[in-house]
Design a protein around this motif. Structure first.
Motif, mmCIF file in Angstrom:
data_model
loop_
_atom_site.group_PDB
_atom_site.id
_atom_site.type_symbol
_atom_site.label_atom_id
_atom_site.label_comp_id
_atom_site.label_asym_id
_atom_site.label_seq_id
_atom_site.Cartn_x
_atom_site.Cartn_y
_atom_site.Cartn_z
ATOM 1 N N MET A 151 -3.359 -8.018 1.190
ATOM 2 C CA MET A 151 -3.665 -6.515 0.712
ATOM 3 C C MET A 151 -5.156 -6.406 0.255
ATOM 4 S SD MET A 151 -1.589 -3.643 -1.036
ATOM 5 C CE MET A 151 0.134 -4.709 -1.205
ATOM 6 N N HIS A 152 -5.604 -5.314 0.935
ATOM 7 C CA HIS A 152 -7.057 -5.015 0.571
ATOM 8 C C HIS A 152 -7.169 -4.173 -0.780
ATOM 9 C CE1 HIS A 152 -11.140 -4.000 1.976
ATOM 10 N NE2 HIS A 152 -11.244 -3.133 1.100
ATOM 11 N N ARG A 153 -7.891 -4.625 -1.770
ATOM 12 C CA ARG A 153 -7.836 -3.959 -2.901
ATOM 13 C C ARG A 153 -9.106 -3.075 -3.305
ATOM 14 N NH1 ARG A 153 -8.517 -9.290 -5.684
ATOM 15 N NH2 ARG A 153 -9.846 -9.685 -4.193
ATOM 16 N N VAL A 154 -8.687 -1.633 -3.652
ATOM 17 C CA VAL A 154 -9.835 -0.759 -3.584
ATOM 18 C C VAL A 154 -9.981 -0.241 -5.103
ATOM 19 C CG1 VAL A 154 -10.557 1.586 -2.902
ATOM 20 C CG2 VAL A 154 -9.355 0.161 -1.332
ATOM 21 N N GLY A 155 -11.030 -0.259 -5.619
ATOM 22 C CA GLY A 155 -11.448 0.226 -7.041
ATOM 23 C C GLY A 155 -12.240 1.656 -7.059
ATOM 24 N N VAL A 156 -11.568 2.484 -7.716
ATOM 25 C CA VAL A 156 -12.105 3.890 -7.734
ATOM 26 C C VAL A 156 -13.004 3.998 -9.092
ATOM 27 C CG1 VAL A 156 -12.110 6.254 -7.227
ATOM 28 C CG2 VAL A 156 -10.580 4.650 -5.995
ATOM 29 N N LEU A 157 -14.288 4.327 -9.069
ATOM 30 C CA LEU A 157 -14.897 4.458 -10.568
ATOM 31 C C LEU A 157 -15.138 5.907 -10.605
ATOM 32 C CD1 LEU A 157 -16.530 3.325 -12.901
ATOM 33 C CD2 LEU A 157 -18.511 3.599 -11.460
ATOM 34 N N PHE A 189 -5.664 5.643 1.399
ATOM 35 C CA PHE A 189 -5.464 4.437 1.570
ATOM 36 C C PHE A 189 -3.896 4.133 1.303
ATOM 37 C CE2 PHE A 189 -10.254 4.058 0.703
ATOM 38 C CZ PHE A 189 -10.491 3.646 1.945
ATOM 39 N N ASN A 190 -3.244 4.620 0.346
ATOM 40 C CA ASN A 190 -2.000 4.460 -0.088
ATOM 41 C C ASN A 190 -0.939 4.829 1.030
ATOM 42 O OD1 ASN A 190 -2.203 3.084 -2.481
ATOM 43 N ND2 ASN A 190 -2.159 4.977 -3.578
ATOM 44 N N ALA A 191 -1.401 5.567 1.879
ATOM 45 C CA ALA A 191 -0.402 6.010 3.134
ATOM 46 C C ALA A 191 -0.573 5.223 4.298
ATOM 47 C CB ALA A 191 -0.921 7.439 3.589
ATOM 48 N N ALA A 192 -1.482 4.260 4.242
ATOM 49 C CA ALA A 192 -1.586 3.129 5.290
ATOM 50 C C ALA A 192 -0.704 1.981 5.152
ATOM 51 C CB ALA A 192 -3.147 2.831 5.292
ATOM 52 N N ARG A 193 0.156 1.944 6.208
ATOM 53 C CA ARG A 193 1.216 0.968 6.090
ATOM 54 C C ARG A 193 1.162 0.072 7.382
ATOM 55 N NH1 ARG A 193 4.505 1.285 1.195
ATOM 56 N NH2 ARG A 193 3.447 2.905 0.410
ATOM 57 N N ASP A 194 1.617 -1.001 7.349
ATOM 58 C CA ASP A 194 1.774 -1.836 8.780
ATOM 59 C C ASP A 194 3.167 -1.399 9.278
ATOM 60 O OD1 ASP A 194 3.840 -3.191 7.818
ATOM 61 O OD2 ASP A 194 2.899 -4.767 7.277
ATOM 62 N N TYR A 237 -3.104 -1.506 1.609
ATOM 63 C CA TYR A 237 -3.926 -1.288 0.419
ATOM 64 C C TYR A 237 -3.300 -1.009 -0.696
ATOM 65 C CZ TYR A 237 -7.402 0.065 4.315
ATOM 66 O OH TYR A 237 -8.074 0.074 5.507
ATOM 67 N N SER A 238 -4.011 -1.508 -1.764
ATOM 68 C CA SER A 238 -3.831 -1.203 -3.406
ATOM 69 C C SER A 238 -5.083 -0.510 -3.964
ATOM 70 C CB SER A 238 -3.383 -2.575 -4.158
ATOM 71 O OG SER A 238 -4.455 -3.157 -4.277
ATOM 72 N N VAL A 239 -4.861 0.603 -4.532
ATOM 73 C CA VAL A 239 -5.813 1.366 -4.959
ATOM 74 C C VAL A 239 -5.650 1.483 -6.701
ATOM 75 C CG1 VAL A 239 -7.154 3.774 -4.976
ATOM 76 C CG2 VAL A 239 -5.903 2.790 -2.958
ATOM 77 N N ALA A 240 -6.803 1.344 -7.517
ATOM 78 C CA ALA A 240 -6.743 1.219 -8.790
ATOM 79 C C ALA A 240 -7.805 2.193 -9.208
ATOM 80 C CB ALA A 240 -6.558 -0.080 -9.441
ATOM 81 N N THR A 241 -7.646 2.961 -10.297
ATOM 82 C CA THR A 241 -8.818 3.785 -10.788
ATOM 83 C C THR A 241 -9.281 3.178 -12.195
ATOM 84 O OG1 THR A 241 -7.895 5.626 -9.674
ATOM 85 C CG2 THR A 241 -9.524 6.077 -11.290
ATOM 86 N N CYS A 242 -10.723 3.357 -12.446
ATOM 87 C CA CYS A 242 -11.217 2.950 -13.754
ATOM 88 C C CYS A 242 -12.165 3.857 -14.052
ATOM 89 C CB CYS A 242 -11.693 1.288 -13.376
ATOM 90 S SG CYS A 242 -13.341 1.459 -12.519
ATOM 91 N N SER A 243 -12.360 3.926 -15.539
ATOM 92 C CA SER A 243 -13.609 4.312 -16.161
ATOM 93 C C SER A 243 -14.338 3.263 -16.553
ATOM 94 C CB SER A 243 -13.232 5.306 -17.280
ATOM 95 O OG SER A 243 -12.596 4.706 -18.338
#
Length: 323
Positions: free
Chosen positions: A1-7, A24-29, A36-42
């Motif tokens: 799983m490719h991890r994506v961080g959004v700032l 990215f969350n719509a991408a499925r095998d 992908y897993s997507v997480a957002t941070c400040s």
């Protein structure tokens, strides 16, 4: 799983902030598993103000950026010293410095200012919203700012123009990571065009034709179904019932390029799809995409993306692609 961080920075633009998670969350095998897993941070893990009249709560602080495979910096309308002086505030500088070597870093729209101020674009080609391009170039002279493209892929650092160009860039990343089949499925799920070439112009002087004039849209749709045929400018004009001169002028007004340039781009995209999804010989790919010969395909593909058909197939064709 490719991890994506959004700032998410203060003043973040909500539309662009939401693009990475949506794409990215719509991408499925093939088995429906997320790719992908997507997480957002400040910066501090607290809520952030948006450019609108509301704030957003996030679940992570900027330490997230040191743990992911791709970092995305969406645009903000409150960049302050970054946009005015090219200077990063201490907490943001520290957060970016903690990103691991080899992490892919992506900026959408004015997020390019952040990457430039961090020195991540020194000696590189990049883009941003066309309204900001001149200012960005004056501030960061070691970066080559291209204001005329939708996005720039410079390997581990990628930048895009504003708003919908962020969608194009994220779809490009899915395509780069997993091939055109999955990227097309993502585009279909999100109801967006599956492919807009990164070299396409950001800004078209007259994107909407006058209501009293005809459009070339029907002919463009017809041409897309006949790319394998030797279409001429006269053929396109005749389909629209226009003179060649009128058709050429109206086409450029609507699309931002000449009919010949547009046809070549569509054929290159179709050839790329065939290279990714079939085992066809190069000459057959060239014929089905409308280039006629393998030599012509090699010339146009190399001019567009700088690689040969064989090299493109080795890089982008998933191992499980059907023959």
């Amino acid at each position: 799983m490719h991890r994506v961080g959004v700032l998410a920075l203060d003043g973040v633009v909500p539309f662009e902030l939401g693009i990475p998670a949506r794409i990215f969350n719509a991408a499925r095998d093939r088995d429906g598993n997320p790719l992908y897993s997507v997480a957002t941070c400040s910066l501090d893990g607290g809520s952030v103000r948006t450019e609108g009249d509301y704030g957003l709560a996030v679940s992570h602080d900027a330490s997230l950026l040191a743990t992911v495979d791709t970092v995305v910096v969406p645009p903000s309308h409150r960049l302050g010293p970054i946009r005015e002086e090219g200077r990063l505030p201490g907490p943001l500088r520290d957060a970016l410095a903690a990103i691991r070597t080899g992490t892919r870093i992506v900026a959408i729209c004015t997020g390019t200012y952040v990457l430039a101020a961090a020195g991540l674009l020194d000696g590189r080609r990049a883009t941003t919203h066309w309204r900001e391009a001149d200012r960005l170039q004056r501030m960061f002279t070691s970066t080559r700012i291209d204001p005329d493209v939708l996005y720039v892929d410079d390997g581990d650092v990628l930048t895009s123009a504003g708003v919908a160009a962020g969608i194009d860039l994220c779809l490009h990343l899915v395509r780069r990571d997993h091939g055109s089949h999955i990227a097309n499925e993502v585009a279909r799920s999100c109801v967006v065009p599956p492919w807009r070439d990164g070299g396409q112009a950001q800004y078209i002087q007259r994107p909407v034709p006058d209501p009293t004039t005809g459009s070339t849209a029907t002919t463009r749709a017809w041409a897309m179904q006949h790319l394998a045929e030797p279409l001429t400018l006269a053929d396109l004009a005749a389909h629209t019932n226009m003179s060649v001169r009128t058709f050429s002028r109206r086409f450029r007004d609507e699309v931002g390029s000449t009919p010949g340039q547009w046809l070549t781009r569509q054929r290159v995209d179709l050839a790329r799809h065939f290279l990714e999804t079939t085992d066809w010989p190069i000459d057959l790919v060239a014929h089905r995409a409308g280039f006629g010969t393998g030599a012509s395909l090699r010339q146009h593909l190399h001019a567009t993306i700088g690689v040969s058909p064989q090299a493109y197939r080795r890089t982008f064709r998933p191992q499980q692609a059907a023959g």
